[in-house]
Design an enzyme around this catalytic site. Structure first.
Site, PDB file in Angstrom:
ATOM      1  CD  GLU A 134      34.996  45.612  32.323  1.00 16.47           C
ATOM      2  OE1 GLU A 134      34.539  44.519  31.954  1.00 16.47           O
ATOM      3  OE2 GLU A 134      36.054  45.741  32.953  1.00 16.47           O
ATOM      4  CG  ASP A 163      46.012  32.407  31.051  1.00  9.76           C
ATOM      5  OD1 ASP A 163      45.705  33.379  30.332  1.00  9.76           O
ATOM      6  OD2 ASP A 163      45.176  31.760  31.717  1.00  9.76           O
ATOM      7  CB  SER A 193      45.111  39.699  30.593  1.00  7.91           C
ATOM      8  OG  SER A 193      44.098  40.550  30.091  1.00  7.91           O
ATOM      9  CB  ALA A 194      44.211  40.509  25.158  1.00  4.01           C
ATOM     10  CG  ASP A 195      42.638  43.322  29.923  1.00  3.13           C
ATOM     11  OD1 ASP A 195      42.020  43.105  28.870  1.00  3.13           O
ATOM     12  OD2 ASP A 195      42.155  43.135  31.053  1.00  3.13           O
ATOM     13  CE  LYS A 216      38.964  41.413  36.713  1.00  2.00           C
ATOM     14  NZ  LYS A 216      39.491  42.168  35.580  1.00  2.00           N
TER      15      LYS A 216
END
Length: 719
Positions: A40, A154, A156-158, A175
């Site tokens: 990335e 909230d 993550s789109a991950d 994380k």
């Protein structure tokens, strides 16, 4: 010389979207089936200051190389997805820092269309890696469910990307600033396998090897992970996986310090109202400050460690693919000379293997509902405002399916890519193809609400079409990305496409076919849809993927009306420059009195774009335009005398049967495309192919089915 012949050989064979730009090293590695690891770029732009960010990126790439793989750092630059960055591009991204757009799935089209500088997140990198055919990706840690997500939503789109993009993400877990229990629950909901790498099953928490949470699976070696990745890809699950690698032990000792810093940073973010995609960079930066730089050193160490493991997995996967046979490498359905034997073979269960370079048909599949008026009620004119006695027959149809079925019956090793719905009609299509022994693993299901295509036709007693309704929207939903995957797996020798497909699906198919050296035939389907291939060629040209798009399609099979429309639109789009001189047309028409001058004019107009044109003329047979053997830029025009059916039962499928027979003959002859983009078959051979293909049309006309079950391999060998 053809467009692709002017490109390096490595690029010619890769199956890519026009938006993808490969670095030379990545091109070479993918071409030669060598291991590649995606990396990335958000960690460069948003993860640390310049020049440390660039230095770290270069060190990570060297670790990937040292462990046997080619690194492919991904970023969006000037409207293209760059897979593999040169030193100047890395430096540009590093200097830009937070001025680069953090690019996830949501942002990708915007960043590309506006030609912005985009640094890919885990989600964005997965998409790009998958588009480039790279199944292994190394990063620091994935995003996840943020603390307090029950009120902020909230997430993550991950996580959703992992549920729909088949890339293995090698990371140090999620994380530790996140809600790890909820993150694992969300991954489970998305159907994402989570595997810890090493001796422990405990899920790592980024800065710490310990989270107190157990992963569902644990694998100890790169070889075992590679086997898992390969199996997941082979069975087509369509989802990614998390390979969680604990932080190296020497950096795990400070985990309590990191946890205290995380608590403080999270509290400060809440106080300052920092949310969304800005929260992670803020938190990581603040943790670096609170730990006196120790967290940054640990972050860099775990990224390097993940890159090493990912490279080892990619190397094992590459070795596995080379040493073991692919899912499609050997075995060809045996040819049979007699219809009784052919029917046994055609109804045998698909064996799971294909020949080395099969026939690929990409197009529409549908249910045909055919109504035919009884002779007693048949008249010169029919009113559509009433009902008639007659018969109604339901069968599997669609141009692509019909073409593939005909080729399959005629002995060709055939693969069909088509979109169907999660509905009874879709199940009927799949069952019908299974019953005749075709491979149905590449049928696509666009979504729960997508309806399987239906073609509802009303015929007079003599077989003439009176009216029809076509519900074909789903045919435009064939996934370009999945088409790309089929090319990577099968490397087809011959490709047939129909006009039902979207511009993106056709352009991707043409790019992929050009890069694999496949012979491409386009079946126009109808007057409205015959221009889809021209729009696709225009799209490729505009996207600057390739400037000269002539001879990306080698053969077209229009009728006279479709030919006229294609010539008009090709001129409008600037794909051909001028119409032929009237004198030239008149001279050829005089020499070929059985072919109308307008047909010759339109065919010559399209000849620079489509070097072989087989023009279906119904009762008048066919006209053929193809290159002169000695001077390919000069066209040869001739006619093929028609064959007459003994009885016409229906005309639905006659043209498709002919196209299927042409494709089967091309595959049987192991057709080759020259470096200049011409099909290496003599005019005499083309004439023979078309003459024999008419026999398939006749059997269709004489059958109540669109594709006659009397089709058999021997039909194309008989004189």
């Amino acid at each position: 010389m053809s467009a692709f012949a002017r490109l390096p050989g490595t690029l010619r064979r890769l199956s890519l979207s026009p938006y993808i730009r490969l670095s030379p090293s990545v091109k070479c590695a993918l071409e030669n089936k060598q291991p590649v690891v995606a990396l990335e770029s958000t960690i460069i732009s948003h993860g640390m200051p310049y020049p440390q960010n660039v230095e770290t990126a270069q060190q990570v790439e060297k670790i990937v190389e040292a462990n046997g793989s080619t690194p492919a750092t991904i970023a969006l630059i000037d409207g293209k997805i760059h897979v593999g960055l040169c030193e100047s591009e890395l430096d540009h991204l590093g200097k830009a820092g937070k001025a680069a757009v953090k690019t996830s799935r949501r942002d990708m089209a915007m960043v590309l269309s506006q030609r912005l500088l985009g640094a890919t997140t885990v989600s964005g990198t997965m998409i790009a890696a998958h588009m480039a055919g790279i199944p292994i990706f190394a990063t620091g840690g994935i995003g996840g469910v943020h603390r307090g997500a029950e009120s902020t939503m909230d997430i993550s789109a991950d996580l959703t990307e992992l549920g729909r993009t088949p890339v293995a993400v090698v990371c140090a877990g999620a994380k530790s600033i996140l809600d790890l229990p909820k993150t694992l629950e969300y991954l489970e909901t998305q159907g994402v396998p989570v595997i810890t790498f090493g001796k422990e099953k405990e899920f790592p928490a980024f800065f710490s090897a310990r989270s107190g949470l157990m992963a569902p699976w644990n694998l100890e070696t790169p070889e075992k992970v590679a086997a898992l990745v390969r199996t997941s890809l082979d069975i087509g699950l369509g989802s990614g996986m998390v390979v969680a690698v604990p932080i190296p032990e020497q950096h795990a000792d400070s985990s309590s310090v990191f946890e205290n810093a995380i608590s403080v940073a999270v509290s400060e973010a809440e106080t300052k109202g920092i949310k969304g995609k800005e929260s992670t960079p803020f938190l990581l930066k603040r943790i670096v400050e609170l730990t006196g730089g120790a967290s940054l050193a640990a972050n860099i160490a775990l990224v390097k460690n993940n890159a090493m493991v990912a490279s080892q997995i990619a190397k094992s996967l590459s070795s596995m693919n080379k040493s073991a046979s692919r899912p499609f490498t050997t075995g060809h359905l045996q040819r049979r000379g007699h219809s009784t034997q052919r029917r046994v073979v055609s109804r045998a269960k698909f064996s799971g293997t294909h020949s080395e370079h099969p026939l690929l048909v990409v197009g529409g599949a549908a249910i045909d509902v055919t109504a035919q008026i009884d002779s007693a009620a048949d008249g010169a004119k029919h009113s559509l405002a009433t009902s008639y006695p007659g018969t109604v027959h339901t069968s599997v149809g669609g141009v692509g399916q019909n073409v593939a079925r005909a080729a399959h019956f005629l002995g060709a090793d055939t693969v069909l890519v088509a979109a169907i719905g999660h509905d009874p009609y879709g199940s009927s299509i799949k069952t019908a193809l299974d019953d005749i022994g075709m491979d149905t693993r590449f049928l696509q299901y666009p979504g729960e609400c997508a309806r399987t295509a239906v073609y509802n036709a009303l015929h007079a007693h003599n077989g003439d079409l009176i009216a029809a309704v076509a519900d074909m929207d789903i045919n435009g939903m064939v996934s370009a990305q999945q088409v790309q995957e089929v090319f990577v797996k099968l490397a087809p020798r011959v490709v047939g496409i129909d006009g039902n497909l979207s511009v993106l699906a056709i352009s991707t198919t043409l790019m992929a076919a050009g890069q694999t050296g496949s012979c491409v035939l386009f079946e126009p389907t109808s007057v409205p849809k015959c221009i889809s291939v021209l729009n696709a060629l225009s799209f490729i040209k505009r996207s600057e993927a390739i400037v000269d798009v002539s001879r990306l399609v080698h053969i077209i099979t229009p009728n006279q009306i479709e030919l006229r429309r294609m010539a008009e639109v090709a001129l409008e789009l600037g794909l051909v420059e001028t119409m032929p001189l009237a004198e030239t047309v008149e001279e050829m028409a005089h020499s070929h009195y059985s072919i109308e001058a307008s047909i010759i004019r339109d065919a010559l107009t399209l000849f620079p774009l489509f070097p072989v044109q087989i023009i279906k003329l119904g009762e008048k047979g066919a006209a053929i335009v193809s290159p002169s053997p000695k001077t390919p830029t000069l066209p040869l025009v001739r006619s093929i005398r028609p064959l007459k059916p003994s009885l016409v039962i229906n005309s639905n499928g006659a043209g498709d049967s002919m196209v299927g027979a042409i494709l089967a003959s091309l595959l049987d002859r192991k057709v080759r495309v020259t470096a200049d983009g011409y099909v290496d078959i003599s005019p005499q051979e083309f004439d023979t192919i078309v003459s024999r293909a008419q026999k398939a049309s006749i059997l269709s006309l004489e059958s109540s089915l669109a594709i006659s079950e009397k089709l058999e391999p021997g039909l194309l060998q008989e004189d």
